[in-house]
Scaffold this motif. Structure first.
Motif, PDB file in Angstrom:
ATOM      1  N   THR A  87      -1.939  -7.246   6.089  1.00 26.71           N
ATOM      2  CA  THR A  87      -1.622  -7.029   7.646  1.00 26.71           C
ATOM      3  C   THR A  87      -0.162  -7.344   6.984  1.00 26.71           C
ATOM      4  OG1 THR A  87      -1.703  -9.559   8.288  1.00 26.71           O
ATOM      5  CG2 THR A  87      -3.266  -8.260   9.084  1.00 26.71           C
ATOM      6  N   GLN A  88       1.038  -6.556   7.688  1.00 26.20           N
ATOM      7  CA  GLN A  88       2.067  -6.872   8.054  1.00 26.20           C
ATOM      8  C   GLN A  88       2.934  -8.285   8.544  1.00 26.20           C
ATOM      9  OE1 GLN A  88       4.829  -4.089   6.921  1.00 26.20           O
ATOM     10  NE2 GLN A  88       5.639  -5.488   6.852  1.00 26.20           N
ATOM     11  N   ASN A  89       2.222  -8.673   9.268  1.00 30.80           N
ATOM     12  CA  ASN A  89       2.265 -10.738   8.852  1.00 30.80           C
ATOM     13  C   ASN A  89       2.249 -10.978   7.575  1.00 30.80           C
ATOM     14  OD1 ASN A  89       3.540  -9.965  11.833  1.00 30.80           O
ATOM     15  ND2 ASN A  89       1.855 -10.702  12.724  1.00 30.80           N
ATOM     16  N   TYR A  90       1.467 -10.784   6.743  1.00 30.35           N
ATOM     17  CA  TYR A  90       0.620 -11.805   5.845  1.00 30.35           C
ATOM     18  C   TYR A  90       2.221 -11.354   4.506  1.00 30.35           C
ATOM     19  CZ  TYR A  90      -1.210 -12.685   1.069  1.00 30.35           C
ATOM     20  OH  TYR A  90      -1.318 -12.699  -0.175  1.00 30.35           O
TER      21      TYR A  90
ATOM     22  N   ALA B   5       4.931  -9.505   4.797  1.00 27.35           N
ATOM     23  CA  ALA B   5       6.729 -10.712   5.291  1.00 27.35           C
ATOM     24  C   ALA B   5       5.824 -12.260   4.469  1.00 27.35           C
ATOM     25  CB  ALA B   5       7.104 -10.428   6.645  1.00 27.35           C
ATOM     26  N   ALA B   6       5.156 -12.880   5.703  1.00 24.94           N
ATOM     27  CA  ALA B   6       5.165 -14.469   5.607  1.00 24.94           C
ATOM     28  C   ALA B   6       4.678 -14.665   3.855  1.00 24.94           C
ATOM     29  CB  ALA B   6       3.696 -15.140   5.658  1.00 24.94           C
TER      30      ALA B   6
ATOM     31  N   TRP C 208      -5.499 -17.592   6.824  1.00 25.02           N
ATOM     32  CA  TRP C 208      -4.407 -17.137   7.594  1.00 25.02           C
ATOM     33  C   TRP C 208      -3.382 -17.423   7.849  1.00 25.02           C
ATOM     34  CZ3 TRP C 208      -1.522 -15.318  11.604  1.00 25.02           C
ATOM     35  CH2 TRP C 208      -1.413 -14.121  12.141  1.00 25.02           C
TER      36      TRP C 208
ATOM     37  N   VAL D 233       0.770 -17.299   7.187  1.00 26.00           N
ATOM     38  CA  VAL D 233       1.743 -16.935   7.854  1.00 26.00           C
ATOM     39  C   VAL D 233       2.931 -17.925   9.226  1.00 26.00           C
ATOM     40  CG1 VAL D 233       1.451 -14.715   9.433  1.00 26.00           C
ATOM     41  CG2 VAL D 233       0.079 -14.821   7.551  1.00 26.00           C
ATOM     42  N   LYS D 234       1.588 -18.768   9.310  1.00 23.28           N
ATOM     43  CA  LYS D 234       2.230 -19.747  10.227  1.00 23.28           C
ATOM     44  C   LYS D 234       3.337 -20.755   9.608  1.00 23.28           C
ATOM     45  CE  LYS D 234       1.675 -20.996  14.786  1.00 23.28           C
ATOM     46  NZ  LYS D 234       0.663 -21.459  15.736  1.00 23.28           N
TER      47      LYS D 234
END
Length: 976
Positions: free
Chosen positions: A147-150, A152-153, A448, A452-453
């Motif tokens: 995923t893109q979020n992953y 970037a994180a 995740w 990510v968070k």
């Protein structure tokens, strides 16, 4: 160990086995290393025996062929290939670890290779890995990594980790330097004492040698522990550097709990080792890296023949960002959770994965149970009911609360077997349903979120927060050792006072005993005179001499005098020895110090010789008692002349009876008078010599205690200085950096981590395992994350407060007025004098680190433009122990009385001591000479008094004596 030379059905491929050893050299097995090894295996024809030995090395079997033996067996024509391959293997995972480097050098030394030749192969290995990297071919069925979020994180995690690692590396290097210096300083101090002892005299040299021997034993015990702490620091640095660009997850749990299955599901690799027990026997972690995530599969907790729980935990705490602890619903016992305390001590976030067991592979009921599960999967995960998971979850939380200290962590129920079946060909029709109903996605979602968070703060937690906790271990160890040595010196001082009293009593008893014995001997001699005079009043000279000698021999006069002093001294020595041995048993010093029985040197023979000269004199003079009848001397001659003269005179004038009576009276009177006189003189000399002997013993005992206490004090001082340095340069540095990251994260903002940004935001940080971390900020902040959420994510309590101005350590105020003129003068001074400084309050305060002759000091230059003041503080590197507060308060009061510029201060809240110089400017300007006087007089004063402060704290010196000593030295310097 298996004999490698045993005849077999084939020849061992030692070159290949050497490469296999490199796979395990860094105490973990990386998936890229295994892939490279298997690639080599596919191109190399290996016999059965070589394959067996390869497996022994990979599982670190106790019967494996050791690396040095393998290296010796590699033929010279194969060495180039083998060295090239082990170096490629060392670099294949992207990190050439110190342990791998150590093995390479070991092999090169065995082969007699030059360093130049070795470096050519190192270059080749780097190039080979750059040109032909190991390709990833994961078949993991999830979108976690895509995923893109992953992505970037992960990029942000890497960026933050690289900033944080600068502080981590600096702090760990500083800690290693501190520990290295501690070892050196202790060695130097005790060597100094040894050199001083060599100049001692015979009797004292033995005492000094005894002290040196005991201190050497203590030093060795300390150095062993210091080396261990240095190794821990090295391993921590290596682990963090190795995992720097990855978010790391460690799987832990009992054997067959499902760790390897979970590892295979997450990575798509390792299915072949599941269920065959390979992980039970391996002693090493298995590492898999993919898309900047690092998964560490550890050996089973409590597996017989494997690593201890503590060793397993220690192997991952340096690098893991999250610990996943795998348990099963059919085996939840308190013993499984006891080891969690090791994770809590290192502030590691925890996820508990509850693997629900169900045997779908049973030949009879397996298909039926699987079909039933697929029709109603929720039933197996229900919390309520007799077979519900609620009781298991409640028990997990209860056990974890006892050992982990909180229950903030998540518990994720999954069925790993269902997820595993989804990868198997025979279950292709139900593949998606099996994966979904296994609820493994809930765990993947948790991971995740972790990345990510929460990935940023968890990376900082690993690199900064956890490293600070790791360094608290050597810090606390040093603190305990310092306290032990201080307590030991206190006990020694107390015992010294007691032994002084016992020696004084023993000396007094010896004196009385010797006096009584000598008086008894002379009394027997006096009692022998009447009968001797009656019998020999008219004897000839030779007869009188011979009979008097016989008389003295019969009463044991000579023998008793010869042994009286020796027996008295021996008895005195025995009493002192027993007292010292009792102290040796009572004192429980460090290592073997307490078990070493004190043995003072027997006085050299001069004392006995002196006594025997005295004794011989007494015996000789006993015959000269008749010398008062002049003019002759000598026992035989005196007695003979006396008898002859008396007889001759008496023969003309008196009757025989009268002559006899007068001769007896004369002989008795003269002998009694002479013996009493010589008894008095001899007793004085004997007691005087005994007093000297006892005094010498007392001196030696005092010297023993004094030098032993000085040695222990020297160690205690070095320990305290190391403790302060470790706290200031390592633990506090990391805690403050971590606090800055926490502030930014909780305020949902980001800025690069620099020392200036830390100093501008963080006033003070306090941290302990019970209350968590408390952060005092310099400005008001707006927290945007709920405290419970912070605690759940970090699994550590975090509180924030704005530091009140009134409690500021340096007592400077932060006002709204721009205070340029005075501050600019101060700043220009430090720039002109080439000082390194940090501006901790813009326009108001500087922090400076200064190295002086006796110690290092943290200084603060404080300006208050509004009040027209300039203050300079130098803080002592050692905080005062609470039991020494009053002594140091008296010392500082006495010291302040004689100081012309500045004064000492002590904070009774934490024992901090500092020296302050200041000036009120009024309408005057602050120029260079004034600043120089304020700064340098401050530093010279605290550095002059610092050794005296140490002597009061650790040397047992009184405050008055310490101040008089330092001020006396100053007067001597002025006079010179």
């Amino acid at each position: 160990m298996t004999d490698p030379t045993t005849t077999t059905d084939e020849t061992l491929d030692y070159s290949f086995l050497l490469v296999t050893h490199m796979v395990c050299a860094d105490q973990q097995i990386h998936n890229k290393e295994l892939k490279y090894l298997y690639a080599l295996n596919s191109t190399t024809k290996l016999g059965r025996r070589t394959k067996e030995e390869k497996e022994k090395i990979l599982i670190q079997d106790e019967n494996l062929i050791p690396v040095d033996f393998v290296a010796q067996k590699v033929l010279s024509e194969q060495q180039n290939w083998a060295m090239g391959q082990i170096l490629v293997m060392a670099y294949v995972d992207g990190f050439y670890s110190p342990l791998e480097h150590q093995m390479v050098e070991q092999v090169a030394e065995i082969w007699g290779w030059s360093n130049k030749r070795l470096q050519e192969f190192v270059k080749y290995a780097k190039l080979e890995n750059a040109v032909q990297p190991i390709k990833e071919d994961s078949t993991a069925r999830n979108t976690l990594w895509n995923t893109q979020n992953y992505k970037a994180a992960i990029e942000q995690c890497t960026k933050i980790a690289q900033q944080d690692f600068k502080f981590t590396e600096s702090a760990l290097q500083a800690a290693k330097t501190t520990l290295d210096n501690l070892k050196i300083d202790i060695d130097i101090e005790l060597n100094r004492l040894t050199i001083e002892h060599k100049s001692s005299g015979n009797a004292r040299a033995q005492t000094a040698q005894e002290v040196t021997k005991q201190l050497e034993t203590t030093k060795q015990s300390l150095e062993v522990e210091i080396v261990k702490k240095i190794q821990d620091v090295r391993e921590s640095l290596n682990g963090k550097q190795r995992a720097l660009n990855y978010f790391s997850i460690a799987f832990m749990g009992k054997t067959k709990a499902g760790k390897s299955t979970l590892h295979a599901i997450m990575t798509g690799e390792g299915w072949d080792s599941i269920g065959v027990g390979k992980q039970r026997t391996t002693r090493l972690n298995r590492v898999y890296e993919l898309e900047n995530i690092r998964i560490i599969d550890t050996p089973g907790i409590g597996a017989p023949g494997g690593k201890t729980d503590e060793e397993i935990a220690q192997s991952v705490i340096h690098e893991a960002d999250v610990i996943c602890y795998v348990v099963t619903n059919d085996s939840i016992q308190e013993t499984e959770f006891g080891f969690l305390r090791l994770l809590k001590e290192n502030a590691k976030p925890l996820i508990v994965l509850l693997n629900v067991h169900k045997n779908f592979r049973d030949s009879r009921r397996g298909p039926y149970e699987l079909d039933k599960f697929l029709k109603n999967p929720d039933k197996l995960f229900a919390l309520d009911g007799t077979s519900g998971l609620g009781g298991h979850i409640e028990r997990i939380r209860r056990y974890a609360q006892q050992h982990y200290g909180n229950d903030y962590f998540d518990i994720v129920p999954v069925m790993l077997l269902a997820a595993q079946l989804s990868y198997e060909r025979e279950h292709q029709d139900n593949q998606e349903q099996l994966f979904k109903t296994s609820q493994i996605k809930n765990f993947i979602d948790e991971i995740w979120l972790s990345i990510v968070k929460y990935g940023n703060i968890r990376r900082s937690q690993t690199l900064l927060g956890c490293t600070a906790v790791e360094l608290e271990k050597p810090y606390k160890w040093i603190e305990q050792q310092a306290e032990t040595f201080t307590n030991s010196t206190d006990r020694l001082k107390s015992k010294h006072r007691n032994i002084d009293k016992q020696i004084a009593q023993a000396a007094n008893d010896a004196r009385n005993s010797l006096k009584n014995e000598i008086e008894s001997i002379f009394k027997d001699a006096l009692n022998a005179i009447p009968s001797f005079a009656e019998t020999h009043w008219d004897s000839s000279e030779s007869e009188m001499k011979q009979e008097w000698e016989t008389k003295l021999k019969n009463i044991g006069f000579e023998e008793r005098l010869s042994t009286a002093y020796q027996e008295t001294v021996s008895h005195f020595a025995k009493e002192v020895q027993e007292s010292l041995e009792e102290i040796g048993r009572e004192l429980q010093l460090i290592g073997k110090l307490g078990s070493h029985i004190f043995s003072f040197n027997r006085q050299n023979s001069s004392d006995e010789r002196n006594f025997f000269r005295i004794g011989g004199g007494i015996l000789g003079l006993a015959g000269v008692v008749m010398a008062f009848i002049p003019p002759l001397a000598g026992i035989g001659l005196i007695v003979g002349i006396v008898g002859g003269v008396i007889g001759f005179i008496g023969g003309f004038l008196k009757s025989k009876q009268e002559k006899r009576r007068e001769a007896v009276e004369n002989i008795s009177s003269v002998l009694q008078r002479q013996i009493k006189e010589f008894k008095h003189n001899s007793l004085l000399k004997a007691l005087e010599q005994l007093d000297k002997t006892c005094d010498e013993v007392q001196v030696n005992v005092d010297k023993y205690f004094k030098e032993l206490i000085e040695g222990l004090d020297a160690i205690a001082i070095n320990l305290n200085l190391a403790q302060s340095e470790l706290l200031e340069k390592s633990v506090d540095v990391l805690n403050r950096a971590y606090a800055k990251r926490l502030v930014d994260w909780c305020c949902k903002k980001y800025e690069p981590l620099t020392q200036d940004s830390i100093d501008a935001a963080i006033a003070q940080v306090t941290r302990n395992s019970t209350d968590g971390i408390n952060i005092a900020t310099k400005t008001t902040i707006e927290i945007k994350i709920d405290s419970d959420e912070i605690r759940r994510i970090l699994q550590e309590s975090v509180t924030f407060e704005k530091q009140p101005k009134a409690t500021s350590k340096t007592h400077y105020q932060i006002g709204d007025i721009v205070m340029e003129p005075i501050f600019k003068s101060v700043l220009n001074f430090f720039i002109q004098d080439d000082w390194n400084y940090t501006e901790i309050e813009p326009g108001e305060a500087l922090r400076l680190e200064v190295k002086m002759e006796n110690s290092n000091y943290t200084c603060y230059a404080i300006v208050n433009e509004k009040n027209k003041t300039f203050l300079f503080y130098s803080n002592s590197p050692v905080k005062i122990p609470k039991n020494q507060y009053l002594q140091i308060a008296e010392f500082l009061t006495r010291a302040n009385y004689g100081l012309n510029i500045g004064n000492f201060e002590m904070d009774f809240r934490d024992g901090e001591v500092r020296y302050k110089t200041s000036i009120f400017l009024g309408d005057n300007e602050l120029d260079y000479p004034v600043i120089r006087r304020i700064v340098y007089s401050n530093l010279s004063t605290i550095d002059d008094y610092f050794p005296a402060i140490m002597k009061v704290i650790y040397g047992g010196m009184s405050a008055e004596e310490a101040v008089n000593q330092i001020e006396g030295e100053e007067e001597d310097q002025e006079a010179a």
